[in-house]
Design a protein around this motif. Structure first.
Motif, PDB file in Angstrom:
ATOM      1  N   LEU A  69       0.837  -1.203   0.000  1.00 34.30           N
ATOM      2  CA  LEU A  69       0.000   0.000   0.000  1.00 34.30           C
ATOM      3  C   LEU A  69       0.877   1.261   0.000  1.00 34.30           C
ATOM      4  O   LEU A  69       0.574   2.248  -0.674  1.00 34.30           O
ATOM      5  CB  LEU A  69      -0.942  -0.002   1.207  1.00 34.30           C
ATOM      6  CG  LEU A  69      -2.029  -1.088   1.179  1.00 34.30           C
ATOM      7  CD1 LEU A  69      -2.846  -1.083   2.472  1.00 34.30           C
ATOM      8  CD2 LEU A  69      -2.962  -0.905  -0.027  1.00 34.30           C
ATOM      9  N   ARG A  70       1.990   1.198   0.726  1.00 31.91           N
ATOM     10  CA  ARG A  70       2.891   2.346   0.763  1.00 31.91           C
ATOM     11  C   ARG A  70       3.508   2.572  -0.620  1.00 31.91           C
ATOM     12  O   ARG A  70       3.631   3.715  -1.073  1.00 31.91           O
ATOM     13  CB  ARG A  70       3.972   2.113   1.813  1.00 31.91           C
ATOM     14  CG  ARG A  70       4.569   3.396   2.344  1.00 31.91           C
ATOM     15  CD  ARG A  70       5.100   3.263   3.765  1.00 31.91           C
ATOM     16  NE  ARG A  70       5.528   1.919   4.077  1.00 31.91           N
ATOM     17  CZ  ARG A  70       5.154   1.231   5.160  1.00 31.91           C
ATOM     18  NH1 ARG A  70       4.361   1.765   6.046  1.00 31.91           N
ATOM     19  NH2 ARG A  70       5.610   0.021   5.361  1.00 31.91           N
ATOM     20  N   LEU A  71       3.874   1.492  -1.281  1.00 32.22           N
ATOM     21  CA  LEU A  71       4.451   1.610  -2.622  1.00 32.22           C
ATOM     22  C   LEU A  71       3.460   2.296  -3.569  1.00 32.22           C
ATOM     23  O   LEU A  71       3.819   3.181  -4.338  1.00 32.22           O
ATOM     24  CB  LEU A  71       4.801   0.209  -3.146  1.00 32.22           C
ATOM     25  CG  LEU A  71       5.345   0.113  -4.574  1.00 32.22           C
ATOM     26  CD1 LEU A  71       6.671   0.845  -4.688  1.00 32.22           C
ATOM     27  CD2 LEU A  71       5.525  -1.349  -4.985  1.00 32.22           C
ATOM     28  N   VAL A  72       2.205   1.873  -3.486  1.00 33.33           N
ATOM     29  CA  VAL A  72       1.160   2.472  -4.330  1.00 33.33           C
ATOM     30  C   VAL A  72       0.995   3.964  -4.017  1.00 33.33           C
ATOM     31  O   VAL A  72       0.933   4.802  -4.916  1.00 33.33           O
ATOM     32  CB  VAL A  72      -0.176   1.732  -4.109  1.00 33.33           C
ATOM     33  CG1 VAL A  72      -1.338   2.520  -4.686  1.00 33.33           C
ATOM     34  CG2 VAL A  72      -0.110   0.332  -4.728  1.00 33.33           C
ATOM     35  N   ALA A  73       0.943   4.281  -2.725  1.00 29.60           N
ATOM     36  CA  ALA A  73       0.758   5.685  -2.324  1.00 29.60           C
ATOM     37  C   ALA A  73       1.950   6.526  -2.766  1.00 29.60           C
ATOM     38  O   ALA A  73       1.775   7.645  -3.276  1.00 29.60           O
ATOM     39  CB  ALA A  73       0.554   5.774  -0.815  1.00 29.60           C
ATOM     40  N   ASP A  74       3.152   5.998  -2.577  1.00 33.39           N
ATOM     41  CA  ASP A  74       4.346   6.764  -2.955  1.00 33.39           C
ATOM     42  C   ASP A  74       4.396   7.018  -4.457  1.00 33.39           C
ATOM     43  O   ASP A  74       4.986   7.999  -4.903  1.00 33.39           O
ATOM     44  CB  ASP A  74       5.620   6.015  -2.516  1.00 33.39           C
ATOM     45  CG  ASP A  74       5.798   6.030  -1.008  1.00 33.39           C
ATOM     46  OD1 ASP A  74       5.067   6.795  -0.341  1.00 33.39           O
ATOM     47  OD2 ASP A  74       6.655   5.282  -0.505  1.00 33.39           O
ATOM     48  N   ALA A  75       3.777   6.126  -5.229  1.00 32.34           N
ATOM     49  CA  ALA A  75       3.757   6.295  -6.687  1.00 32.34           C
ATOM     50  C   ALA A  75       2.656   7.261  -7.126  1.00 32.34           C
ATOM     51  O   ALA A  75       2.430   7.451  -8.312  1.00 32.34           O
ATOM     52  CB  ALA A  75       3.559   4.939  -7.362  1.00 32.34           C
ATOM     53  N   GLY A  76       1.946   7.847  -6.154  1.00 28.97           N
ATOM     54  CA  GLY A  76       0.883   8.791  -6.513  1.00 28.97           C
ATOM     55  C   GLY A  76      -0.465   8.125  -6.710  1.00 28.97           C
ATOM     56  O   GLY A  76      -1.399   8.737  -7.226  1.00 28.97           O
ATOM     57  N   GLY A  77      -0.592   6.880  -6.308  1.00 30.14           N
ATOM     58  CA  GLY A  77      -1.859   6.174  -6.444  1.00 30.14           C
ATOM     59  C   GLY A  77      -2.719   6.305  -5.204  1.00 30.14           C
ATOM     60  O   GLY A  77      -2.482   7.181  -4.361  1.00 30.14           O
ATOM     61  N   SER A  78      -3.726   5.463  -5.110  1.00 29.81           N
ATOM     62  CA  SER A  78      -4.597   5.471  -3.930  1.00 29.81           C
ATOM     63  C   SER A  78      -4.653   4.084  -3.316  1.00 29.81           C
ATOM     64  O   SER A  78      -4.746   3.081  -4.030  1.00 29.81           O
ATOM     65  CB  SER A  78      -6.012   5.916  -4.300  1.00 29.81           C
ATOM     66  OG  SER A  78      -6.863   5.771  -3.172  1.00 29.81           O
ATOM     67  N   ILE A  79      -4.645   4.035  -1.993  1.00 30.20           N
ATOM     68  CA  ILE A  79      -4.764   2.743  -1.298  1.00 30.20           C
ATOM     69  C   ILE A  79      -6.213   2.272  -1.277  1.00 30.20           C
ATOM     70  O   ILE A  79      -6.504   1.170  -0.857  1.00 30.20           O
ATOM     71  CB  ILE A  79      -4.224   2.812   0.147  1.00 30.20           C
ATOM     72  CG1 ILE A  79      -5.061   3.769   1.003  1.00 30.20           C
ATOM     73  CG2 ILE A  79      -2.754   3.231   0.148  1.00 30.20           C
ATOM     74  CD1 ILE A  79      -4.782   3.656   2.490  1.00 30.20           C
ATOM     75  N   ALA A  80      -7.137   3.120  -1.738  1.00 29.46           N
ATOM     76  CA  ALA A  80      -8.563   2.772  -1.720  1.00 29.46           C
ATOM     77  C   ALA A  80      -9.179   3.145  -3.055  1.00 29.46           C
ATOM     78  O   ALA A  80      -9.691   4.240  -3.228  1.00 29.46           O
ATOM     79  CB  ALA A  80      -9.283   3.499  -0.582  1.00 29.46           C
TER      80      ALA A  80
END
Lengths: 451, 451
Positions: free
Chosen positions: A392-403
């Motif tokens: 989830l952190r990887l996704v968030a750091d890439a500018g994505g959303s965890i939800a």
């Protein structure tokens, strides 16, 4: 929530509110105390099934009096523990509010009870050549109330946006027992803050939606459905771009060879492309019936299966839609409950996220709506909380959303800070306090506990 | 708002925030102290023109310190006193935030500063064969920030919905000086309450929008434009239904003979149909180029002017778009400021509302987006507050809205109860208190003073 004083005991008050037959306890309540995956579960003080908005008001008032939280529940197809009782809450199932009104072919729109399933509302729309703008595999169970409350996405977002874009109005019961929202609403009404849009995506933490007024979309007369084999993520994105050029893109679903094999075995059908399967497969749905040249451009020389008729198309879609059940079955065979993540991954980060996923759990299955970035992930191996958090952190750091779908729920509330700044979380908390100062509605969902 | 203590005097603080050249006083400020109609005006403590979100933060903080309200202002094309200073407020003009980013043709979407005009953003979209989904006559002045803040409608709502449906994300400064919103946003992000959707339509009372991320729509390749003469309201609605059958309906604008004559004289052109004009005229825009039979079905044997080319279409549209200026001119000739009402009238009540309007002010001009119920009314005669209130009450009693476009503003805040229940007003008040407890942002707009 503070306990009230006086009045009948909670169960008596609930029975007075909804009738004895609709207060469920013990074994009768068990099916409402767990989510679809079995990962999230709790014990309810009771499950109530109100038959009207007025009965929902009575339930909310009874729970407020007794200081017992209320967890609204739709079809129970969520994956983030958003409709599961915690700490002896009362589960308020909207399943009896199933009325579907007459379709207004002019707007076009329809009013439905919160507990009407997507399939039921869509069937009413279909009789007028219309459709609900959101579609998803759980259509026979997912309710339109739950879909608004979680701002559901699904396969058609690339064409029509998420559920909130189709909401013209909602009726809802707030934590103080007041009822807000005129249903049906107006196409044009700039008279104050849009409570319907605030409640959409609020996951039952600001109010309990009891009816929705939904805009409908034209039902596409003809659809071209194809599965195209792709070598890698770049190839997938290239084919999505080609599909956009072919015609109005209705769906672009990314599948992995491993997931497709799992589903094919589960359904007892051959995979849509011959073995050895390419690493990634892309299910495309384009409105209209392109000519041979357009189909050739869509496929671009890759291995492909193009539906020749509606039955073919259903078979191809079944491979995509069978993922959730096949994954659940595979996990059960391993004696595990799958960890499911539903995230938005920007296109540029998709290859990295898939690689990291494979590194942390080689048994993981990923699939999703690649045109809007949604990736559904099921961790089937021995992944731990730290693997989940790291992904989830990887996704968030890439500018994505965890939800991306299903909302934040109870599952990700403690990680909301990964995608929302402290100022944003503070604003969300202020809104929650404004409409639910006692924390009566679905506490523990969406927002982390106050620091 | 309570006055702060310490710190520099207000003007010094504002100059420190935005630079001396961008703090306007006296004659320089006059153009910002009145609305487009001249009906609403006030005196500003100062007008500031921040050049960045950070400068907006500094302005908000300075005003909070000095206990002076802030009135955000876009293009100044509103008609309800929503962007006019009251009680010595500071007007915060977003006019310098005009940057328009690169169009993302994939989503498709674009990011723009709040002060970018609709025309500027639409021109950027047009270079990719795309369009902003909302269009309105004031496109050269109206800003996208103001359009989001008021949930603007316009002529294309029947096809694409109001402004909020196109908002993917906003950046905004809240009353505490915090900045919320990630721009560009994601197509899919179910991570908590949607602040962008709450700010859309909040008329600057919850936050100051500084940038918007807007979804774009395909630019229709060909459009059929026609003006059809109609005998009465039933005839108009019959022709709107016929237009829906002809092809995707882009616009359906109701005009009155009296308004059309006013505009024709103002523009120095003949009316689009020969005299004697029918009582009502309907401007229709349908996507595509229907064949002769389809056009005949569209017109249905009524007197009509069908555009043969783009120049023809522009001339027909000019009659619609000239209404605001022609009305303003006609009122000025009478030494009056027109009272403008922008209401949503359900189809079944339209004939009654037009009749009552004629009874109360025979000089009134009405026109609007009949497919979504919007009626723009300009009272040019000696109508009084009581006439205005009676008309708004008639609309509300018929199930319509007193605020179809432009928002509630200062003009209608005291009448919000006509369309919102006490419970709904209480919920709106709670939200306002949550995000702006001191009442710093645009006080007096949208919500009536607390009882």
């Amino acid at each position: 929530v503070k306990a009230g004083v006086g009045g009948p005991p909670l169960l008596d008050a609930l029975r007075a509110a909804v009738g004895e037959a609709h207060v469920l306890l013990g074994a009768d309540a068990a099916g409402y105390e767990v989510d679809w995956t079995g990962r999230f579960a709790g014990t309810a003080a009771a499950v109530v099934r109100p038959g009207s908005t007025e009965q929902v008001v009575a339930v909310v008032r009874a729970c407020a009096t007794h200081g017992v939280p209320v967890v609204p529940r739709g079809g129970g197809t969520g994956l983030v523990g958003g409709a599961v009782p915690r700490a002896g809450a009362v589960v308020c199932s909207l399943e009896r509010l199933t009325a579907v009104g007459d379709v207004d072919p002019t707007t076009p729109s329809v009013v439905a009870g919160a507990g009407a399933t997507l399939a039921a509302v869509d069937a009413a729309a279909a009789r007028h050549g219309l459709a609900v703008g959101v579609d998803l595999a759980a259509r026979d169970a997912a309710t339109v109330g739950g879909m608004v409350a979680t701002d559901a996405g699904g396969t058609r977002v690339v064409a029509h946006g998420t559920m909130r874009r189709h909401v013209l109005a909602v009726r809802a019961v707030l934590a103080d027992g007041s009822v807000v929202g005129r249903v049906p609403g107006l196409v044009k009404d700039a008279g104050g803050y849009d409570l319907a849009q605030l409640l959409a995506g609020s996951e039952g933490t600001l109010g309990i939606i009891t009816a929705v007024h939904l805009r409908l979309v034209p039902r596409p007369a003809a659809t071209t459905t194809a599965v195209v084999g792709c070598g890698d993520v770049a190839d997938v994105l290239d084919r999505v771009a080609a599909a956009r050029r072919t015609g109005p893109l209705l769906a672009a679903e990314l599948l992995q060879a491993s997931g497709v094999r799992l589903v094919a075995a589960h359904l007892g059908v051959p995979p849509p492309l011959p073995e050895p399967l390419p690493a990634l497969l892309l299910l495309l749905e384009v409105a209209g019936t392109p000519d041979d040249a357009a189909v050739a451009a869509l496929v671009g020389g890759r291995p492909a299966a193009v539906a020749l008729d509606a039955a073919d198309a259903r078979r191809l879609r079944a491979v995509r839609e069978g993922h959730a059940e096949a994954v659940q079955r595979a996990a059960a065979a391993l004696g595990r409950v799958p960890r499911k993540l539903d995230v938005t991954v920007p296109p540029g980060a998709l290859a990295d996220v898939l690689a990291e996923l494979d590194r942390r759990d080689p048994a993981a299955v990923a699939f999703g709506h690649v045109a809007d970035g949604t990736l559904h992930v099921a961790l089937l191996g021995a992944a731990a909380d730290e693997d989940e958090a790291a992904l989830l952190r990887l996704v968030a750091d890439a500018g994505g959303s965890i939800a991306s779908e299903h909302g934040v729920g109870a599952a990700k509330a403690h990680l909301l800070h990964l995608i929302r700044t402290p100022a944003e979380v503070a604003a969300l908390r202020a809104l929650k306090r404004a409409l639910d100062p006692e924390g009566l509605l679905n506490p523990g969902v969406l927002l982390p506990p106050a620091p």
